[in-house]
Each structure stands twice: as C-alpha cells, then as structure tokens.
Motif scaffolding. Structure first.
Motif, PDB file in Angstrom:
ATOM      1  N   LEU A 194      -0.091  34.195 -30.621  1.00 55.93           N
ATOM      2  CA  LEU A 194      -0.529  33.333 -31.717  1.00 55.93           C
ATOM      3  C   LEU A 194      -1.088  32.009 -31.212  1.00 55.93           C
ATOM      4  N   ASP A 195      -0.538  31.488 -30.127  1.00 60.16           N
ATOM      5  CA  ASP A 195      -1.091  30.261 -29.531  1.00 60.16           C
ATOM      6  C   ASP A 195      -2.525  30.502 -29.048  1.00 60.16           C
ATOM      7  N   ASP A 196      -2.748  31.651 -28.379  1.00 57.71           N
ATOM      8  CA  ASP A 196      -4.098  31.983 -27.909  1.00 57.71           C
ATOM      9  C   ASP A 196      -5.050  32.174 -29.088  1.00 57.71           C
ATOM     10  N   LEU A 197      -4.571  32.856 -30.130  1.00 60.33           N
ATOM     11  CA  LEU A 197      -5.393  33.072 -31.320  1.00 60.33           C
ATOM     12  C   LEU A 197      -5.758  31.740 -31.963  1.00 60.33           C
ATOM     13  N   ARG A 198      -4.780  30.856 -32.078  1.00 63.84           N
ATOM     14  CA  ARG A 198      -5.024  29.533 -32.680  1.00 63.84           C
ATOM     15  C   ARG A 198      -6.041  28.742 -31.868  1.00 63.84           C
ATOM     16  N   THR A 199      -5.913  28.776 -30.561  1.00 68.22           N
ATOM     17  CA  THR A 199      -6.855  28.076 -29.690  1.00 68.22           C
ATOM     18  C   THR A 199      -8.269  28.616 -29.877  1.00 68.22           C
ATOM     19  N   CYS A 200      -8.391  29.938 -29.924  1.00 73.54           N
ATOM     20  CA  CYS A 200      -9.716  30.558 -30.114  1.00 73.54           C
ATOM     21  C   CYS A 200     -10.297  30.225 -31.488  1.00 73.54           C
ATOM     22  N   LEU A 201      -9.446  30.182 -32.505  1.00 77.87           N
ATOM     23  CA  LEU A 201      -9.924  29.806 -33.835  1.00 77.87           C
ATOM     24  C   LEU A 201     -10.417  28.362 -33.832  1.00 77.87           C
ATOM     25  N   LYS A 202      -9.632  27.472 -33.245  1.00 81.13           N
ATOM     26  CA  LYS A 202      -9.965  26.045 -33.254  1.00 81.13           C
ATOM     27  C   LYS A 202     -11.216  25.724 -32.435  1.00 81.13           C
ATOM     28  N   ASP A 203     -11.385  26.410 -31.277  1.00 82.91           N
ATOM     29  CA  ASP A 203     -12.551  26.076 -30.447  1.00 82.91           C
ATOM     30  C   ASP A 203     -13.796  26.901 -30.806  1.00 82.91           C
ATOM     31  N   GLY A 204     -13.651  27.794 -31.785  1.00 77.81           N
ATOM     32  CA  GLY A 204     -14.797  28.552 -32.274  1.00 77.81           C
ATOM     33  C   GLY A 204     -15.142  29.777 -31.458  1.00 77.81           C
ATOM     34  N   SER A 205     -14.320  30.125 -30.479  1.00 74.74           N
ATOM     35  CA  SER A 205     -14.630  31.281 -29.636  1.00 74.74           C
ATOM     36  C   SER A 205     -14.107  32.598 -30.199  1.00 74.74           C
ATOM     37  N   PHE A 206     -13.315  32.549 -31.263  1.00 78.34           N
ATOM     38  CA  PHE A 206     -12.783  33.783 -31.857  1.00 78.34           C
ATOM     39  C   PHE A 206     -13.907  34.577 -32.500  1.00 78.34           C
ATOM     40  N   ARG A 207     -14.012  35.834 -32.127  1.00 77.56           N
ATOM     41  CA  ARG A 207     -14.958  36.756 -32.737  1.00 77.56           C
ATOM     42  C   ARG A 207     -14.171  37.996 -33.152  1.00 77.56           C
ATOM     43  N   PRO A 208     -14.064  38.243 -34.441  1.00 76.75           N
ATOM     44  CA  PRO A 208     -13.292  39.417 -34.872  1.00 76.75           C
ATOM     45  C   PRO A 208     -13.954  40.708 -34.402  1.00 76.75           C
ATOM     46  N   LEU A 209     -13.135  41.653 -34.024  1.00 81.99           N
ATOM     47  CA  LEU A 209     -13.631  42.960 -33.619  1.00 81.99           C
ATOM     48  C   LEU A 209     -13.922  43.800 -34.857  1.00 81.99           C
ATOM     49  N   PRO A 210     -14.806  44.767 -34.742  1.00 85.06           N
ATOM     50  CA  PRO A 210     -15.071  45.616 -35.899  1.00 85.06           C
ATOM     51  C   PRO A 210     -13.834  46.437 -36.247  1.00 85.06           C
ATOM     52  N   VAL A 211     -13.768  46.839 -37.482  1.00 85.39           N
ATOM     53  CA  VAL A 211     -12.655  47.662 -37.947  1.00 85.39           C
ATOM     54  C   VAL A 211     -12.878  49.092 -37.469  1.00 85.39           C
ATOM     55  N   ARG A 212     -11.809  49.726 -36.982  1.00 85.67           N
ATOM     56  CA  ARG A 212     -11.896  51.133 -36.596  1.00 85.67           C
ATOM     57  C   ARG A 212     -11.880  51.965 -37.867  1.00 85.67           C
ATOM     58  N   GLU A 213     -12.838  52.836 -38.008  1.00 86.47           N
ATOM     59  CA  GLU A 213     -12.949  53.641 -39.223  1.00 86.47           C
ATOM     60  C   GLU A 213     -12.578  55.080 -38.967  1.00 86.47           C
ATOM     61  N   ARG A 214     -11.863  55.641 -39.901  1.00 85.76           N
ATOM     62  CA  ARG A 214     -11.564  57.067 -39.914  1.00 85.76           C
ATOM     63  C   ARG A 214     -11.876  57.568 -41.303  1.00 85.76           C
ATOM     64  N   LYS A 215     -12.341  58.803 -41.396  1.00 88.09           N
ATOM     65  CA  LYS A 215     -12.585  59.406 -42.701  1.00 88.09           C
ATOM     66  C   LYS A 215     -11.389  60.289 -43.031  1.00 88.09           C
ATOM     67  N   ILE A 216     -10.833  60.051 -44.211  1.00 88.49           N
ATOM     68  CA  ILE A 216      -9.673  60.816 -44.653  1.00 88.49           C
ATOM     69  C   ILE A 216      -9.998  61.463 -45.997  1.00 88.49           C
ATOM     70  N   PRO A 217      -9.308  62.561 -46.323  1.00 89.52           N
ATOM     71  CA  PRO A 217      -9.594  63.251 -47.589  1.00 89.52           C
ATOM     72  C   PRO A 217      -9.252  62.380 -48.794  1.00 89.52           C
ATOM     73  N   LYS A 218     -10.114  62.467 -49.798  1.00 87.59           N
ATOM     74  CA  LYS A 218      -9.829  61.778 -51.057  1.00 87.59           C
ATOM     75  C   LYS A 218      -8.731  62.542 -51.787  1.00 87.59           C
ATOM     76  N   PRO A 219      -7.910  61.825 -52.574  1.00 87.40           N
ATOM     77  CA  PRO A 219      -6.875  62.514 -53.327  1.00 87.40           C
ATOM     78  C   PRO A 219      -7.476  63.467 -54.357  1.00 87.40           C
ATOM     79  N   GLY A 220      -6.738  64.487 -54.683  1.00 95.99           N
ATOM     80  CA  GLY A 220      -7.190  65.413 -55.714  1.00 95.99           C
ATOM     81  C   GLY A 220      -7.778  66.700 -55.162  1.00 95.99           C
TER      82      GLY A 220
END
Length: 127
Positions: A86-112
């Motif tokens: 969390l300290d590293d995350l906070r530092t990256c947020l504050k100095d502007g170097s934080f870049r979120p990674l893309p979300v990993r996507e999986r396809k799952i069956p719809k209900p029904g």
C-alpha cells in the motif's frame, strides 16, 4: 487521572475514519447536488482509505483469483506485505506513475441456459 484526555476524541481506526468521511461526503452531496469535490484525490490516497479498500478486496469471494498481474490478496498479505504494498501504491498514485493494468476478461455462460456468454472482468489487486 488524566483529565485532559476526556476532552479528546478517541482515535479512529481506518474503517471508522473512512466511514466517517464517506458519510460526510454523502451529506454534502445530498445537501448540494451541484457541489464539486475538488480534493477527492487526497481521500483516495489516504493510507486509511487504501487499507480499507485492500481489506474489502481481500474479503471478496474472488480474492483467491489472481488478476492480470498474477497477484492474489493472500500473496500480497503473506509474501509482499500489505503495508509495503500500500505504501508503494500510494507513492505511485501521488507521483503520477500509477498506470492501472487492463482487466483480465473471461467469457462465462449467461444464466438460464441460453448458451450465450457474457464477459467477466477480473481486476488486479491494485486496480
């Protein structure tokens, strides 16, 4: 007896502190729907907010599933260390170097049982 101590509020834990700030923001927004909140960045970067957010993520059912970064909440807790993470995350947020990674996507069956699929996003621990 420490008489002066009675006048001071009890120190707030991170959950109480974040909950109090969320309630305050809610009150302000309800009282003035057009109000702009210019200092939310500092609330997000607050160590208490980050800790509460991590604990909420770690308590989710999906906490055992690694995101695209390969980390699980348990790995952060046991190997990396929550405070350092969390300290590293906070530092990256504050100095502007934080870049979120893309979300990993999986396809799952719809209900029904229609045979159709829907996308399921699995974010990283630091998302």
């Amino acid at each position: 007896m420490n008489v002066g101590a009675l006048d001071q509020p009890a120190p707030l834990g991170p959950w109480s502190r974040v909950s109090e700030m969320q309630a305050k923001l809610h009150r302000w927004a309800a009282a003035d729907p057009g109000r702009r909140f210019d200092d939310l960045f500092n609330f997000v970067c607050d160590p208490a907010t980050l800790l509460v957010a991590f604990e909420r993520v770690a308590g989710n059912h999906g906490a055992n599933t690694a995101g695209v970064d390969g980390l699980t909440a348990a790995h952060v807790q046991e190997i990396v260390g929550v405070s350092g993470f969390l300290d590293d995350l906070r530092t990256c947020l504050k100095d502007g170097s934080f870049r979120p990674l893309p979300v990993r996507e999986r396809k799952i069956p719809k209900p029904g049982g229609s045979g159709k699929l829907r996308k399921l996003g699995i974010p990283t621990e630091a998302a």
